[in-house]
Design an enzyme around this catalytic site. Structure first.
Site: not given
Ligand code: HSE
Length: 442
Positions: A19-20, A52, A109, A205, A209
């Site tokens: 995606t990024v 891939r 991160k 996550d 951060k």
């Molecule tokens: N999965 C992360 C979020 C993506 O939903 O914030 C961005 O870091």
């Protein structure tokens, strides 16, 4: 040692085509002219590593390798962009890139939070830089804001909604009454969630951060393993409703706060006064509130996940690197905002030592004297109440007792609740959520 690339194009090697990465290719293509006007030379993707094929991704004119290490070690690449995520292969690739004298840009991160101390040291030694703006809060340039824009301040605290998926879920539950799992699936389909979405919903996550934000705000080493982390998977719609009745919203927050005795590093759902700006950050949007002693409170708001917003931060880092390639390497902005020799460990407080008001929902028997008993036990542990809502149970069913406490040390509240849990008047487990006052009164 990094190479002097003169005013030739900056050659970028990129690994990952998710995606990024796809967003990064788009931004570089669509804004190529504007970007080269900003840095004085073109920025060109010359080598892509992908395990891939990705049908539909246009890689015309770009060398493509299945072996990602070939990109990290390519002598014809000036800057290595890591967008594969994860902490194993990504670490080996970034180490190889640094060892071959390349600057690095990453959105990873987890990698920075867990291995950043060592990677930054390697980068210092090799005279290269690692850009990681995209690792926190997607498209919001909050790392740059704290590291550079707020560099005059002692930062007192940082509090943010730093997981887009979690905020998307809580918002849809509150506004549309939708079920947790249903919204999570939508967040996955929209490309917001991590490969393993438990990282989003269990706060890992956000803890990655927060680790990065705290290090930059306070000049301390990255300390991921010291963050107290709770997710949102246990939040029920009923608590969103009661919070609202009390004048609050429930948000999943990351909080780093400097106190006299140490630093609080915590990720958990929290009630926020409904008029606070953070309480009104909805959907996939993120926001980070930073309180500096000179500036006061500042708020940085924007899309916290998604292809193009995150790519915006990746490309900004690439532009920074490109500018640095023509600047004096000894005067770069340090990775963690403070000179490496001045990064100092700080005591990190246990969650028990945190002081804040609490939201508590108890299920109690529908009997005379129950409320008096609950308040007596709480008072024994110095827990005083700001408000109480009593929800009548249907005949024979327990009554919901929703309590909002005044500020209290978490340990005292936990002790009082342990006493209550042992009494037959209390049924089931108490729901306990912290209230974040965002510096009000401090
Ligand atoms: N999965 C992360 C979020 C993506 O939903 O914030 C961005 O870091």
């Amino acid at each position: 040692m990094h190479k002097d690339v003169g005013l030739e194009p900056i050659r970028v090697g990129l690994v990952g085509l998710g995606t990024v990465a796809q967003g990064t290719l788009s931004v570089l293509a669509q804004n190529a002219e504007e970007i080269s006007r900003r840095i004085g030379r073109p920025l060109v993707i010359t080598h892509v590593g992908a395990r891939r094929d990705r049908p539909g991704v246009d890689l015309t004119g770009i060398k493509v390798s299945r072996d990602l290490m070939a990109v990290a070690q390519d002598p014809d690449v000036d800057v290595f962009v890591e967008l594969i995520g994860g902490t194993d292969d990504a670490l080996a690739l970034i180490e190889a890139a640094i060892q071959s004298g390349k600057h690095v840009v990453t959105a990873n991160k987890a990698l920075i939070a867990i291995h950043g101390n060592r990677l930054f040291q390697m980068a210092e030694d090799a005279g290269v830089m690692i850009g990681f703006e995209a690792s926190v809060a997607g498209g919001i340039p909050v790392i740059k804001a704290i590291r550079e824009g707020l560099a005059a301040n002692q930062i007192a605290w940082v509090a943010g909604i730093i997981n887009g998926t979690g905020n998307f879920i809580l918002t849809a539950m509150r506004e549309e009454g939708r079920a947790f799992d249903d919204v999570l699936q939508q967040a996955q389909a929209l490309g917001y969630a991590e490969a393993d979405p438990t990282f989003d919903v269990e706060g890992i996550d956000a803890a990655h951060k927060l680790t990065i934000l705290a290090a930059i705000a306070f000049g301390m080493p990255l300390s991921f393993e010291r963050v107290s982390t709770e997710g949102i998977s246990k939040i029920q719609s009923i608590d969103l409703d009661y919070a609202e009745a009390l004048g609050y919203r429930i948000k999943h927050l990351g909080v780093a706060r400097r106190t006299e005795s140490g630093v609080e590093l915590r990720v958990h759902p929290a009630l926020i006064p409904e008029k606070a700006l953070l309480a009104n950050v909805n959907g996939v949007m993120n926001a980070v509130q930073v309180h500096g002693d000179a500036v006061g409170s500042t708020l940085f708001y924007g899309p916290g996940a998604g292809s193009l917003p995150t790519a915006s931060a990746v490309v900004a880092d690439l532009i920074d690197v490109a500018r640095v390639l023509t600047a004096d390497p000894t005067n770069r902005v340090p990775h963690l905002a403070f000179q490496p020799s001045a990064v100092a460990d700080l005591p990190i407080l246990a969650l028990d030592q945190t002081r804040c008001p609490f939201y508590v929902r108890l299920s109690v028997r529908d009997e005379v004297g129950v409320l008096a008993r609950v308040t007596r036990v709480l008072a024994d542990y110095q827990v005083s109440l700001e408000s109480v809502i009593q929800k009548e149970g249907v005949e024979g069913h327990p009554v919901g007792l929703i309590l909002l406490t005044h500020t209290v040390e978490e340990a005292s509240l936990r002790k009082a609740l342990a006493v209550l849990a042992a009494e037959p008047i209390v049924q089931g487990e108490a729901v306990v959520l912290r209230v974040e006052t965002l510096g009000a009164g401090s």
